[in-house]
Design a protein around this motif. Sequence first.
Motif, PDB file in Angstrom:
ATOM      1  N   GLY A  88     -44.516  -3.735  -0.853  1.00 19.97           N
ATOM      2  CA  GLY A  88     -44.998  -3.949  -2.209  1.00 19.97           C
ATOM      3  C   GLY A  88     -44.273  -5.080  -2.900  1.00 19.97           C
ATOM      4  N   SER A  89     -44.924  -5.655  -3.903  1.00 19.79           N
ATOM      5  CA  SER A  89     -44.316  -6.788  -4.594  1.00 19.79           C
ATOM      6  C   SER A  89     -43.778  -6.426  -5.975  1.00 19.79           C
ATOM      7  CB  SER A  89     -45.308  -7.949  -4.710  1.00 19.79           C
ATOM      8  OG  SER A  89     -46.336  -7.639  -5.608  1.00 19.79           O
ATOM      9  N   ALA A  90     -43.961  -5.211  -6.419  1.00 21.02           N
ATOM     10  CA  ALA A  90     -43.377  -4.759  -7.688  1.00 21.02           C
ATOM     11  C   ALA A  90     -42.752  -3.391  -7.427  1.00 21.02           C
ATOM     12  CB  ALA A  90     -44.432  -4.681  -8.777  1.00 21.02           C
ATOM     13  N   VAL A  91     -41.533  -3.406  -6.925  1.00 21.53           N
ATOM     14  CA  VAL A  91     -40.880  -2.184  -6.447  1.00 21.53           C
ATOM     15  C   VAL A  91     -39.947  -1.582  -7.490  1.00 21.53           C
ATOM     16  CG1 VAL A  91     -39.309  -1.281  -4.681  1.00 21.53           C
ATOM     17  CG2 VAL A  91     -41.120  -2.866  -4.045  1.00 21.53           C
ATOM     18  N   ALA A  92     -39.197  -2.421  -8.178  1.00 17.51           N
ATOM     19  CA  ALA A  92     -38.276  -1.938  -9.213  1.00 17.51           C
ATOM     20  C   ALA A  92     -38.055  -3.070 -10.218  1.00 17.51           C
ATOM     21  CB  ALA A  92     -36.950  -1.508  -8.590  1.00 17.51           C
ATOM     22  N   ILE A  93     -37.809  -2.695 -11.470  1.00 18.01           N
ATOM     23  CA  ILE A  93     -37.664  -3.697 -12.529  1.00 18.01           C
ATOM     24  C   ILE A  93     -36.539  -3.327 -13.486  1.00 18.01           C
ATOM     25  CG2 ILE A  93     -40.065  -4.447 -12.478  1.00 18.01           C
ATOM     26  CD1 ILE A  93     -40.676  -2.682 -14.823  1.00 18.01           C
ATOM     27  N   ASP A  94     -35.970  -4.358 -14.099  1.00 20.32           N
ATOM     28  CA  ASP A  94     -35.048  -4.175 -15.214  1.00 20.32           C
ATOM     29  C   ASP A  94     -35.070  -5.455 -16.038  1.00 20.32           C
ATOM     30  OD1 ASP A  94     -33.337  -2.855 -16.910  1.00 20.32           O
ATOM     31  OD2 ASP A  94     -31.628  -2.828 -15.554  1.00 20.32           O
ATOM     32  N   PHE A  95     -34.525  -5.390 -17.233  1.00 22.08           N
ATOM     33  CA  PHE A  95     -34.523  -6.513 -18.165  1.00 22.08           C
ATOM     34  C   PHE A  95     -33.148  -7.167 -18.236  1.00 22.08           C
ATOM     35  CE2 PHE A  95     -37.571  -3.496 -20.268  1.00 22.08           C
ATOM     36  CZ  PHE A  95     -38.715  -4.217 -20.005  1.00 22.08           C
ATOM     37  N   SER A  96     -33.140  -8.446 -18.613  1.00 24.95           N
ATOM     38  CA  SER A  96     -31.891  -9.126 -18.953  1.00 24.95           C
ATOM     39  C   SER A  96     -31.340  -8.468 -20.220  1.00 24.95           C
ATOM     40  CB  SER A  96     -32.151 -10.617 -19.183  1.00 24.95           C
ATOM     41  OG  SER A  96     -33.051 -10.810 -20.262  1.00 24.95           O
ATOM     42  N   PRO A  97     -30.038  -8.660 -20.511  1.00 23.26           N
ATOM     43  CA  PRO A  97     -29.469  -8.011 -21.701  1.00 23.26           C
ATOM     44  C   PRO A  97     -30.224  -8.310 -22.998  1.00 23.26           C
ATOM     45  CG  PRO A  97     -27.708  -8.826 -20.317  1.00 23.26           C
ATOM     46  CD  PRO A  97     -29.004  -9.336 -19.725  1.00 23.26           C
ATOM     47  N   ASP A  98     -30.736  -9.534 -23.162  1.00 16.82           N
ATOM     48  CA  ASP A  98     -31.490  -9.853 -24.381  1.00 16.82           C
ATOM     49  C   ASP A  98     -32.970  -9.497 -24.251  1.00 16.82           C
ATOM     50  OD1 ASP A  98     -32.563 -11.841 -22.741  1.00 16.82           O
ATOM     51  OD2 ASP A  98     -31.837 -13.506 -23.967  1.00 16.82           O
ATOM     52  N   GLN A  99     -33.367  -8.981 -23.108  1.00 16.79           N
ATOM     53  CA  GLN A  99     -34.720  -8.533 -22.787  1.00 16.79           C
ATOM     54  C   GLN A  99     -35.757  -9.653 -22.771  1.00 16.79           C
ATOM     55  OE1 GLN A  99     -36.040  -4.754 -24.217  1.00 16.79           O
ATOM     56  NE2 GLN A  99     -34.330  -3.831 -23.152  1.00 16.79           N
ATOM     57  N   SER A 100     -35.304 -10.901 -22.640  1.00 20.01           N
ATOM     58  CA  SER A 100     -36.251 -12.018 -22.538  1.00 20.01           C
ATOM     59  C   SER A 100     -36.759 -12.205 -21.113  1.00 20.01           C
ATOM     60  CB  SER A 100     -35.609 -13.312 -23.035  1.00 20.01           C
ATOM     61  OG  SER A 100     -34.537 -13.685 -22.174  1.00 20.01           O
ATOM     62  N   LEU A 101     -36.007 -11.700 -20.134  1.00 15.91           N
ATOM     63  CA  LEU A 101     -36.382 -11.832 -18.733  1.00 15.91           C
ATOM     64  C   LEU A 101     -36.602 -10.463 -18.105  1.00 15.91           C
ATOM     65  CD1 LEU A 101     -33.721 -14.468 -17.596  1.00 15.91           C
ATOM     66  CD2 LEU A 101     -36.095 -14.900 -18.267  1.00 15.91           C
ATOM     67  N   VAL A 102     -37.508 -10.427 -17.126  1.00 16.07           N
ATOM     68  CA  VAL A 102     -37.735  -9.236 -16.315  1.00 16.07           C
ATOM     69  C   VAL A 102     -37.350  -9.609 -14.892  1.00 16.07           C
ATOM     70  CG1 VAL A 102     -39.426  -7.535 -15.534  1.00 16.07           C
ATOM     71  CG2 VAL A 102     -39.700  -8.598 -17.770  1.00 16.07           C
ATOM     72  N   PHE A 103     -36.505  -8.795 -14.279  1.00 17.31           N
ATOM     73  CA  PHE A 103     -36.134  -8.977 -12.879  1.00 17.31           C
ATOM     74  C   PHE A 103     -36.901  -7.940 -12.065  1.00 17.31           C
ATOM     75  CE2 PHE A 103     -32.413 -10.349 -15.340  1.00 17.31           C
ATOM     76  CZ  PHE A 103     -32.308 -11.652 -14.891  1.00 17.31           C
ATOM     77  N   VAL A 104     -37.631  -8.404 -11.048  1.00 16.67           N
ATOM     78  CA  VAL A 104     -38.511  -7.534 -10.270  1.00 16.67           C
ATOM     79  C   VAL A 104     -38.166  -7.654  -8.791  1.00 16.67           C
ATOM     80  CG1 VAL A 104     -40.907  -6.982  -9.687  1.00 16.67           C
ATOM     81  CG2 VAL A 104     -40.370  -7.943 -11.927  1.00 16.67           C
ATOM     82  N   ILE A 105     -37.938  -6.519  -8.148  1.00 18.79           N
ATOM     83  CA  ILE A 105     -37.762  -6.540  -6.693  1.00 18.79           C
ATOM     84  C   ILE A 105     -39.126  -6.725  -6.059  1.00 18.79           C
ATOM     85  CG2 ILE A 105     -37.178  -5.183  -4.655  1.00 18.79           C
ATOM     86  CD1 ILE A 105     -34.930  -3.918  -6.231  1.00 18.79           C
TER      87      ILE A 105
END
Length: 168
Positions: A88-105
């Motif tokens: 899968g291409s969207a396995v887990a997500i979290d935000f940068s501290p300021d929540q401007s970025l999304v990091f996706v496994i």
Amino acid sequence: VSDGEGARGNRRIAVTDSSGTFLRQWQPDGMETVHCMTIGNDGLVYVCNRNGSRIQVYDKMGVFTRTIQVPWTPVTPPGDGTIRPFGGSAVAIDFSPDQSLVFVINQNNAHIEIIDRESGKVIGNFGRSGSFPGQFNQPHGIAVDSKGNIYIAENRGRRVHKLKIATR
């Protein structure tokens, strides 16, 4: 709270209060399973559609607001030319501290996508398949701390990586 990761697992988002009392539930559209979710400071709920190659965004009541595509290409082109997902291409997500970025496994590509949260555009990525530093052996969990350190937990590699995005 999401129930179940495997095929035919629970496909709903269950909402409880702080004491665990059930309040409501809803089912994200077009998902075989809810693989992961997180909630932004603004109350929007980001749900991984692992096999659908996207993140679906809802309000707290379960009203769909938008989709963020998580495209992928195979790490190694298949010999027969038929592209098949691997994890899968969207396995887990979290935000940068300021929540401007999304990091996706993105397990299909064995790397981490960096997505601008407002626009939904992929602006970069890091990592690749392997067992050396900066390489991942089936990344499966992600967390970002208040200092911006990104922690990636592997499933097969049995390691946890601590990384920091360099800025100029």
